[in-house]
Motif scaffolding. Structure first.
Motif, PDB file in Angstrom:
ATOM      1  N   THR A 239       0.900  -1.064  -0.017  1.00  0.00           N
ATOM      2  CA  THR A 239       0.027  -0.077   0.043  1.00  0.00           C
ATOM      3  C   THR A 239       0.787   1.194   0.223  1.00  0.00           C
ATOM      4  O   THR A 239       1.752   1.256   0.808  1.00  0.00           O
ATOM      5  N   ILE A 240       0.621   2.088  -0.933  1.00  0.00           N
ATOM      6  CA  ILE A 240       1.172   3.367  -0.957  1.00  0.00           C
ATOM      7  C   ILE A 240       0.575   4.507  -0.773  1.00  0.00           C
ATOM      8  O   ILE A 240      -0.660   4.389  -1.343  1.00  0.00           O
ATOM      9  N   LYS A 241       0.691   5.443   0.226  1.00  0.00           N
ATOM     10  CA  LYS A 241      -0.077   6.355   0.696  1.00  0.00           C
ATOM     11  C   LYS A 241       0.730   7.636   0.334  1.00  0.00           C
ATOM     12  O   LYS A 241       1.774   8.138   0.610  1.00  0.00           O
ATOM     13  N   ALA A 242      -0.227   8.991   0.335  1.00  0.00           N
ATOM     14  CA  ALA A 242       0.098  10.021   0.136  1.00  0.00           C
ATOM     15  C   ALA A 242      -0.687  10.721   1.521  1.00  0.00           C
ATOM     16  O   ALA A 242      -1.985  10.852   1.228  1.00  0.00           O
ATOM     17  N   GLY A 243      -0.063  10.925   2.467  1.00  0.00           N
ATOM     18  CA  GLY A 243      -0.793  11.245   3.630  1.00  0.00           C
ATOM     19  C   GLY A 243      -1.721  10.239   4.020  1.00  0.00           C
ATOM     20  O   GLY A 243      -1.155   9.291   4.295  1.00  0.00           O
ATOM     21  N   SER A 244      -3.266  10.529   3.863  1.00  0.00           N
ATOM     22  CA  SER A 244      -3.784   9.453   4.498  1.00  0.00           C
ATOM     23  C   SER A 244      -4.596   8.761   3.208  1.00  0.00           C
ATOM     24  O   SER A 244      -5.273   7.852   3.344  1.00  0.00           O
ATOM     25  N   THR A 245      -4.180   9.265   1.996  1.00  0.00           N
ATOM     26  CA  THR A 245      -4.941   8.625   0.764  1.00  0.00           C
ATOM     27  C   THR A 245      -4.079   7.735   0.254  1.00  0.00           C
ATOM     28  O   THR A 245      -2.865   7.934  -0.043  1.00  0.00           O
ATOM     29  N   THR A 246      -4.680   6.631   0.101  1.00  0.00           N
ATOM     30  CA  THR A 246      -4.140   5.533  -0.704  1.00  0.00           C
ATOM     31  C   THR A 246      -3.753   5.774  -2.151  1.00  0.00           C
ATOM     32  O   THR A 246      -5.106   6.128  -2.872  1.00  0.00           O
TER      33      THR A 246
ATOM     34  N   LEU B 176       5.129  10.496   0.895  1.00  0.00           N
ATOM     35  CA  LEU B 176       4.826   9.148   0.598  1.00  0.00           C
ATOM     36  C   LEU B 176       5.280   8.063   1.579  1.00  0.00           C
ATOM     37  O   LEU B 176       6.325   8.350   2.008  1.00  0.00           O
ATOM     38  N   SER B 177       4.312   7.172   1.804  1.00  0.00           N
ATOM     39  CA  SER B 177       4.746   6.099   2.750  1.00  0.00           C
ATOM     40  C   SER B 177       4.381   4.813   1.982  1.00  0.00           C
ATOM     41  O   SER B 177       3.088   4.589   1.364  1.00  0.00           O
ATOM     42  N   VAL B 178       5.022   3.923   2.340  1.00  0.00           N
ATOM     43  CA  VAL B 178       4.883   2.269   1.639  1.00  0.00           C
ATOM     44  C   VAL B 178       4.874   1.446   2.749  1.00  0.00           C
ATOM     45  O   VAL B 178       5.679   1.273   3.566  1.00  0.00           O
TER      46      VAL B 178
ATOM     47  N   ALA C  24       6.490  -1.762   9.117  1.00  0.00           N
ATOM     48  CA  ALA C  24       6.596  -0.394   9.328  1.00  0.00           C
ATOM     49  C   ALA C  24       6.686   0.264   8.238  1.00  0.00           C
ATOM     50  O   ALA C  24       7.074  -0.283   7.384  1.00  0.00           O
ATOM     51  N   ALA C  25       6.008   1.635   8.082  1.00  0.00           N
ATOM     52  CA  ALA C  25       6.065   2.412   6.717  1.00  0.00           C
ATOM     53  C   ALA C  25       7.486   2.634   6.386  1.00  0.00           C
ATOM     54  O   ALA C  25       8.140   3.429   7.576  1.00  0.00           O
ATOM     55  N   THR C  26       7.721   2.619   5.097  1.00  0.00           N
ATOM     56  CA  THR C  26       9.028   3.369   4.846  1.00  0.00           C
ATOM     57  C   THR C  26       8.414   4.789   4.326  1.00  0.00           C
ATOM     58  O   THR C  26       7.566   4.696   3.333  1.00  0.00           O
TER      59      THR C  26
END
Length: 86
Positions: free
Chosen positions: A26-33, A61-63, A74-76
């Motif tokens: 899952t890749i997110k920008a803030g809280s949006t996937t 971005l977090s992955v 854990a998110a990267t």
């Protein structure tokens, strides 16, 4: 999860990496996937973001990878700036 590559064109951004085989990415920008993928049997995955980034500013971005048992990594985090002035 391990991430190897960030690639971009004028209108798209793609990420690739490796995780446990079958993991949901899952890749997110803030809280949006903004992107999802599934790691193949070799653990490699690739995703093209579904939403455009805001141009000329840093986009956070977090992955994360979630294995078949439901354990999330854990998110990267990444900060990506899409420079569209070139």
């Amino acid at each position: 999860t391990s991430h190897r590559n960030i690639g971009a064109t004028a209108s798209t951004l793609s990420l690739s990496g490796s995780a446990e085989a079958g993991a949901a990415i899952t890749i997110k920008a803030g809280s949006t996937t903004v992107g999802t993928a599934t790691a193949g049997s070799d653990g490699n995955w690739s995703a093209t973001l579904t939403n455009a980034l805001t141009a000329n500013v840093a986009n956070a971005l977090s992955v994360t990878a979630t294995d078949k048992a439901g354990n999330a990594s854990a998110a990267t985090s990444y900060s990506v700036t899409h420079d569209n002035t070139a």
